[in-house]
Scaffold this active site. Structure first.
Site, mmCIF file in Angstrom:
data_model
loop_
_atom_site.group_PDB
_atom_site.id
_atom_site.type_symbol
_atom_site.label_atom_id
_atom_site.label_comp_id
_atom_site.label_asym_id
_atom_site.label_seq_id
_atom_site.Cartn_x
_atom_site.Cartn_y
_atom_site.Cartn_z
ATOM 1 N N HIS B 266 5.480 -8.332 1.618
ATOM 2 C CA HIS B 266 5.405 -8.119 0.170
ATOM 3 C C HIS B 266 5.652 -6.641 -0.172
ATOM 4 O O HIS B 266 6.535 -6.310 -0.981
ATOM 5 C CB HIS B 266 4.017 -8.555 -0.333
ATOM 6 N N GLU B 267 4.895 -5.753 0.467
ATOM 7 C CA GLU B 267 5.034 -4.317 0.175
ATOM 8 C C GLU B 267 6.418 -3.818 0.587
ATOM 9 O O GLU B 267 6.979 -2.912 -0.025
ATOM 10 C CB GLU B 267 3.934 -3.509 0.870
ATOM 11 N N HIS B 270 8.769 -4.180 -2.265
ATOM 12 C CA HIS B 270 8.619 -3.063 -3.210
ATOM 13 C C HIS B 270 9.330 -1.817 -2.686
ATOM 14 O O HIS B 270 10.042 -1.128 -3.408
ATOM 15 C CB HIS B 270 7.134 -2.705 -3.382
ATOM 16 N N GLU B 296 7.799 -6.591 -9.052
ATOM 17 C CA GLU B 296 7.113 -7.715 -8.418
ATOM 18 C C GLU B 296 8.111 -8.804 -8.020
ATOM 19 O O GLU B 296 7.892 -9.523 -7.052
ATOM 20 C CB GLU B 296 6.039 -8.253 -9.374
#
Lengths: 503, 503
Positions: B266-267, B270, B296
């Protein structure tokens, strides 16, 4: 001015200084980060940030606002802290104001280019790559000295930046005395038949185990991990971000544990200084060590007077063995002590032993003095460097990476800085002597692993004052006299005659 | 204005913005450091530094200088980048200028107090400790909305801060559609006989091995370690310090490897966004993600559309087994895939599965909307929270730590932020659909471990633009249409019907 008017100005002045202090703190964190693992691709942009924040600090320290704070507050009876703050700001103001802003900016840019050039030159052991940058750095610095003015010799002005009040006269005198006593001792050692065993020093000591040992030693020395952390870097350092955040780093060599452990103890001395500055000095620009020399006295006190002391290792030898597994199993405490105190001429300053270390400093001091007092040019540095190493230590570096290119200091224009290392060493010996009056059983404390009284003595006499006392003031109040090189000489003679069994 | 006059103003404006950008970069590094290991005792003083730098940014963004830059440059035909810079600064100026400086300062102080109160309240599961702070935070925010003004409903103003252009009308419509399709699916799953095996998920996976696996997965996904680093923190996050320095963190649970690996992926989404913004936007305030929602969309694209995809694990399952030793030896790929895609109602948003996650967001959205549109008071939040969890997910938290106190967002006044998570999810599904037109064999690429074409597609369509395009502009240009919730609904229905073998 009415009392009320002054109160208001004082309040505004403190707010103004707090802001400068905040920028300095942000800069310190950036420097720590750059050396501990900042990703490469972010560095260029980070330099911009350093430029913006440094310029802001420079501009604030030379602004009209600062000028009027100083003018209005210098004449008034204020609290002692405010007085010292005004003094510190005044000194900065007067020094910085004399440099034209555009020249300062050019110099900052030159510094970072020069450091890159130095890195490459050192890697390739080729002074010629660095020479043109160093020439510019020296030219700027010479010009700055003209702007600043000087008393006695020009080099005095540079010395004063790192050790307020220090002069060539004082250093010439103590260095000549020190040299006249160290050099014969170094020669006696060279021909001594009683050489320490050292083979066991170079056995494999795994990095992770060393790391654990270093953490434990820091803890036992009283380093406050709630106000600091230990990281690994290529070049070990201590950095104060604020008084509740004094970080240390070290470097691990799996085939020589000494670099890490003595490096850590050294940086611990710096950090304990910063961690114990009085809380009320926070944000006043007085909340860090008073000078490079006094700072170095604390790191060298820890490294040498504690860390290389026989009683210290009497207490810690079993701890060391625990982490090192087999390495020292057949080594006695005395053999160990003599081994870690081996002395021999070497090329690299930061790896030098206690006895020869001051000679490395004196060489740099003499070169700097000659550079700024008009007796030496940059192009002649490598040759003169090598001559002096031959003369003082009896060895000649095989290339400039092992010689004149080894330190970063000149690349960023830090002339006048090196003598602080030797001064700190003399201060440390002198402070140790004074401490013995209050703590006569110093060795007994080390043997019992009871560092607290020693640390608290240093806190009380030195650390807590931050910059509110000048270095020579601290020395005088702590030891009852001015700089006296005899304590260091006696320490070195006693110690090394014993280690090498010289009559 | 003459061309020459404008050129000069434009140059000065860019320098001015570069300075704001530098302060922001220093702040970002401070935040990273505070969360990754800054010593406790340094934190209070660091808060002062944050205060000084934030105020400086606030003051610069609302200064007379900024006002005249905007006035002079808004009317002129300039480069597209300068135009966008002016727009961004103008929006900030207009928003910030409306808040009285002293109220802003009070609010900043309140934020940090409120966060501390929230931490304690959550620890003790006692909403009453937090309530008075939250009431103040809400009161300030309501007043700010009055200052800022609003179109339609007051809550729109808050939504627009995180997702420019987003409104209650749009969200009401997509959320109601989404809810009407998810809730029946959640119920079908609850009664499905085909439950995935999950026992193997909870076996011991040593932290160090997980760390190595996470590093390897980041590398294979194309995270650039020369422009970032991976650290361990209590709450995982990504932080952009500059475009060459986008750091990620994760958290390791030795009895459930999923938290770390999916958190890291997830990170990574980003960070890859930030690492691929066009270099020429550096220092322009346009060099970061365009909105929370689009950001997001990138993290969720990586986490769900890549990281929870069957083909991805077909490629990575053997790698996982390598690091995990025995844990998955008796597990087939299909069992593994179904296991990591288990769906069941749960209390904690950040631990929710793909299907129930949007329901957690909708609950927060409805509460915020009611708070700011005058239909709900702070004291009633816990009760209404629990009712909604019962209504949407069929479960009631046993205390407020598991309920209304779980997220930090409200404590620091980030109202209007939560919807971005759901929007990002919808965007991601829509973007995935558009990507299939150019990369029809998406699954084949994952199966071959060939992430580059996917990443480059995202770079080209989204990342490189930074803030030069608004979120809905990016969505329109990338997918050919406005926000369309049907793609997410189809994705969830197809996927979960397959996982749970629902006809």
């Amino acid at each position: 001015m009415t009392k009320k008017g002054i109160d208001l100005i004082e309040k505004e002045f403190k707010e103004y200084v707090k802001k400068i202090s905040a920028y300095n703190e942000a800069l310190a964190l950036i420097f720590w980060d750059l050396r501990t693992g900042a990703p490469k691709k972010g560095v260029e942009q980070r330099s911009e940030v350093i430029g913006v924040l440094s310029s802001e600090v420079f501009n604030m320290s030379t602004s009209k606002e600062m000028e009027s704070f100083i003018a209005e507050l210098s004449m008034e009876p204020l609290s002692e802290t405010t007085n010292k703050m005004v003094q510190v700001c005044k000194k900065d103001f007067e020094r910085n104001k004399k440099i034209p802003a555009n020249e300062y900016k050019e110099f900052v840019i030159l510094q970072s280019r020069s450091e890159s050039a130095w890195e490459e030159a050192r890697e390739k052991a080729d002074f010629s790559l660095f020479q043109p940058y160093l020439e510019q750095i020296v030219a700027y610095t010479r010009r700055f000295v003209e702007y600043w003015g000087y008393e006695g010799t020009k080099y005095n002005t540079l010395l004063d930046m790192y050790e307020p009040g220090m002069t060539v006269d004082v250093l010439d005198s103590v260095f000549s005395e020190l040299r006249s006593r160290i050099v014969p001792l170094v020669k006696q050692i060279a021909t001594s038949e009683h050489r320490p065993e050292t083979g066991f020093l170079y056995k494999e000591f795994p990095k992770e185990k060393q790391h654990q040992l270093n953490l434990e030693i820091l803890k036992q020395l009283g380093y406050d991990f709630k106000a600091g952390r230990l990281d690994e870097t290529v070049h070990p350092f201590e950095i104060r971000i604020n008084r509740g955040d004094a970080r240390v780093t070290t470097r691990y060599d799996e085939n020589d544990f000494r670099g890490a452990i003595f490096g850590t103890i050294h940086e611990c001395g710096h950090a304990i200084y910063e961690q114990n500055i009085a809380n009320e000095l926070t944000g006043t620009l007085l909340d860090s060590g008073t000078s490079m020399g006094i700072h170095e006295s604390q790191s060298l006190f820890f490294e040498n007077f504690i860390g290389r002391n026989h009683s210290f290792w009497k207490n810690k030898f079993s701890l060391l063995k625990e982490y090192a597994s087999e390495q020292f199993n057949d080594v006695t405490l005395d053999e160990f002590y003599r081994g870690i105190n081996e002395s021999k001429p070497s090329f690299i300053r930061i790896e030098a032993d206690e006895l020869t270390y001051p000679l490395h400093i004196m060489i740099r001091y003499e070169l700097e003095k000659a550079l700024f007092n008009g007796e030496l040019e940059v192009k002649d540095l490598p040759g003169v460097w090598n001559e002096k190493y031959k003369d003082y230590l009896g060895i000649v570096p095989e290339n400039d990476a092992m010689g004149v290119l080894q330190d970063v200091h000149w690349a960023d224009g830090s002339f006048g800085y090196f003598p602080s290392y030797a001064l700190g060493y003399m201060y440390a010996a002198q402070i140790k002597q004074a401490m013995l009056k209050d703590l006569p059983d110093f060795d007994g404390l080390l043997e019992a692993g009871d560092i607290a009284p020693i640390r608290e003595w240093l806190n009380e006499k030195i650390h807590k004052y931050g910059k509110t006392k000048k270095p020579l003031e601290i020395l005088k109040e702590t030891t009852g006299e001015g700089l006296n090189v005899q304590y260091l000489i006696k320490y070195l003679e006693d110690k090394y005659k014993e280690v090498y069994k010289i009559k």
